[in-house]
Write an enzyme that holds these catalytic residues in place. Sequence first.
Site, short mmCIF file in Angstrom:
data_model
loop_
_atom_site.label_atom_id
_atom_site.label_comp_id
_atom_site.label_asym_id
_atom_site.label_seq_id
_atom_site.Cartn_x
_atom_site.Cartn_y
_atom_site.Cartn_z
N THR A 93 -22.18 -22.63 -30.78
CA THR A 93 -21.38 -22.55 -32.15
C THR A 93 -21.87 -21.24 -33.00
OG1 THR A 93 -21.20 -24.96 -32.18
CG2 THR A 93 -20.54 -23.44 -34.26
N LYS A 168 -13.79 -24.15 -34.04
CA LYS A 168 -15.22 -25.06 -34.40
C LYS A 168 -15.57 -25.05 -35.67
CE LYS A 168 -18.84 -27.26 -33.43
NZ LYS A 168 -19.80 -27.78 -32.48
N LYS A 236 -26.23 -23.31 -40.42
CA LYS A 236 -25.94 -22.08 -39.99
C LYS A 236 -24.30 -22.11 -39.74
CE LYS A 236 -25.83 -22.41 -35.43
NZ LYS A 236 -25.01 -22.70 -34.51
P1 NAP Z 1 -31.37 -27.07 -29.63
O1 NAP Z 1 -31.79 -28.31 -29.02
O2 NAP Z 1 -32.28 -26.23 -30.62
O3 NAP Z 1 -31.44 -25.82 -28.28
C1 NAP Z 1 -31.47 -24.49 -28.49
C2 NAP Z 1 -31.38 -23.72 -27.07
O4 NAP Z 1 -31.22 -22.45 -27.29
C3 NAP Z 1 -32.82 -23.88 -26.64
O5 NAP Z 1 -32.83 -24.12 -25.08
C4 NAP Z 1 -33.68 -22.87 -26.85
O6 NAP Z 1 -34.54 -22.27 -26.10
C5 NAP Z 1 -32.29 -21.72 -26.58
N1 NAP Z 1 -32.44 -20.45 -27.51
C6 NAP Z 1 -32.42 -20.23 -28.82
N2 NAP Z 1 -32.59 -19.32 -29.10
C7 NAP Z 1 -32.55 -18.16 -27.90
C8 NAP Z 1 -32.69 -16.92 -27.61
N3 NAP Z 1 -32.86 -16.01 -28.64
N4 NAP Z 1 -32.72 -16.48 -26.19
C9 NAP Z 1 -32.71 -17.67 -25.27
N5 NAP Z 1 -32.49 -18.87 -25.57
C10 NAP Z 1 -32.72 -19.38 -26.78
O7 NAP Z 1 -29.96 -26.81 -30.01
P2 NAP Z 1 -28.56 -27.73 -29.58
O8 NAP Z 1 -28.51 -28.88 -30.37
O9 NAP Z 1 -28.76 -27.94 -27.88
O10 NAP Z 1 -27.34 -26.54 -29.96
C11 NAP Z 1 -27.15 -25.48 -29.19
C12 NAP Z 1 -25.81 -24.66 -29.70
O11 NAP Z 1 -24.88 -25.93 -29.65
C13 NAP Z 1 -25.96 -24.57 -31.16
O12 NAP Z 1 -25.17 -23.36 -31.21
C14 NAP Z 1 -25.47 -25.67 -31.96
O13 NAP Z 1 -24.78 -25.50 -33.24
C15 NAP Z 1 -24.26 -26.13 -30.78
N6 NAP Z 1 -23.85 -27.56 -30.99
C16 NAP Z 1 -24.76 -28.80 -31.04
C17 NAP Z 1 -24.36 -29.86 -31.23
C18 NAP Z 1 -25.40 -31.18 -31.20
O14 NAP Z 1 -25.00 -32.14 -31.56
N7 NAP Z 1 -26.57 -30.72 -31.20
C19 NAP Z 1 -22.97 -30.23 -30.94
C20 NAP Z 1 -22.15 -29.20 -30.71
C21 NAP Z 1 -22.40 -28.16 -30.59
P3 NAP Z 1 -36.11 -23.03 -26.43
O15 NAP Z 1 -36.11 -24.13 -25.72
O16 NAP Z 1 -37.03 -21.73 -25.92
O17 NAP Z 1 -36.23 -23.12 -27.87
#
Ligand code: NAP
Length: 285
Positions: A93, A168, A236
Site C-alpha cells: 500500500t 486502496k 502511513k
Molecule cells: P510487515 O509484516 O511489516 O512486512 C514488511 C515486509 O517488507 C518484510 O518482508 C520486510 O523485510 C520488507 N521490507 C520492508 N522494507 C524493505 C526494503 N526497503 N527492501 C526490501 N524489503 C523491505 O508488513 P505487512 O503487514 O506484510 O504489509 C506489507 C504491505 O502490505 C504494506 O504496504 C501494508 O500497508 C500492506 N497491507 C498490509 C495488510 C495487513 O493486514 N498486514 C493488509 C493489506 C495491505 P524484513 O523481513 O527484512 O523486515
Amino acid sequence: MKAGFIGLGAMGVGMARNLAKAGYLAAVYNRTGSKAEALAAELQLAAYDSIEQLAANVDVVLICVSADKDVLAVVDAIVKAVKPGSVVVDMSTVSSETAKLAAQKLKDKQTAFLDAPVSGGVEGANKGTLAMMVGGDVAVLDHLRPLLAAMTARIEHLGDHGAGQACKAVNQIMAAGINQAVTEALAFAEAQGLPLEQVIDVIAGGAAGNWFLQHRGKTMTQNQFAPGFKLALHHKDLKIAQQMAQRVGVGCPLTVVTLADYAKLMAKGYGDEDISALYRVKQKR
Ligand code: NAP
C-alpha cells in the site's frame, strides 16, 4: 509463467504460499534473508540473496513491502536486472504517485507494471481470499489473472497506473472509521459491565456487524494486539489519504483524528501492534 516474490512479511508469506500451491512460485527474496531461506526450504524453491538475481530469473515479480521508499528501492534494484517483457506487480500500500513513478522506471526497461494493493488482512492473505485493486494496462492484468487468482477472491481493474492505490486509499479511510467505531463502542460496552464475548457475537450477526469486529473484537477486549496490520503501517496509509483528500478539497475528519490517535500510540511504543490497539486510547482509565 514463473513468479518471484519480494517481501515475506505478515502478508507476503501467506500470499507466497498460495502462489506456490497453484504452481506459479519459483523464487523468493526477503531483506532479512533467514525468512526467505526458511520459506524456500518449506516450499522447495529458490531463495535469492539479491533482488537483481530474482528479477533476472523470473517472468513476473511480485512485491509486498512496507512503504513508498521501500517500493522505489526495490524497483530500482529490479530495473538493473529485469528481463524485457517481464511484469512487476506491487501489492504494497503506497501512494498513486509512487505507482506512477515505478511504472515509468520499468517502462524504460520494456517491463509492464501493475499497482495491485490488497485488502482482507493476514487472514485473507493466508486463505487466498484477498480483494485486489488494480491500476495499469487491462491486457497485462488479464494475462496475469490466473496467477493473481491464487491469492485473491476478487480482482477489480480501476483504471491506469495509480488507480489501484487511489482505491486502496478509499479502503484505508473507511478502515479508520470502522476502527474508531468498533473500539469506541466496545470500550463503552466494557464500561457498562456487559459480557463482551456475547456483545460481540450478537452485534456481529446484526446490521452493525463487520469484518473488523468479527476478526479483532474478541482479541482487543482481551488486550491482545498482535499484528494483524501494524498500526504504524495504517498511519502511513492515512497520511497518503489525507494528502490526496487535501488536493481535491475533501474533508476527512475521521482520518485526521485517527492519525492523531495513532501518533499518540506510536510515541508510546505501540507502532508494531495491530490497529485494534486503538482500543487502548478508548478504554476507561
Ligand atoms: P510487515 O509484516 O511489516 O512486512 C514488511 C515486509 O517488507 C518484510 O518482508 C520486510 O523485510 C520488507 N521490507 C520492508 N522494507 C524493505 C526494503 N526497503 N527492501 C526490501 N524489503 C523491505 O508488513 P505487512 O503487514 O506484510 O504489509 C506489507 C504491505 O502490505 C504494506 O504496504 C501494508 O500497508 C500492506 N497491507 C498490509 C495488510 C495487513 O493486514 N498486514 C493488509 C493489506 C495491505 P524484513 O523481513 O527484512 O523486515
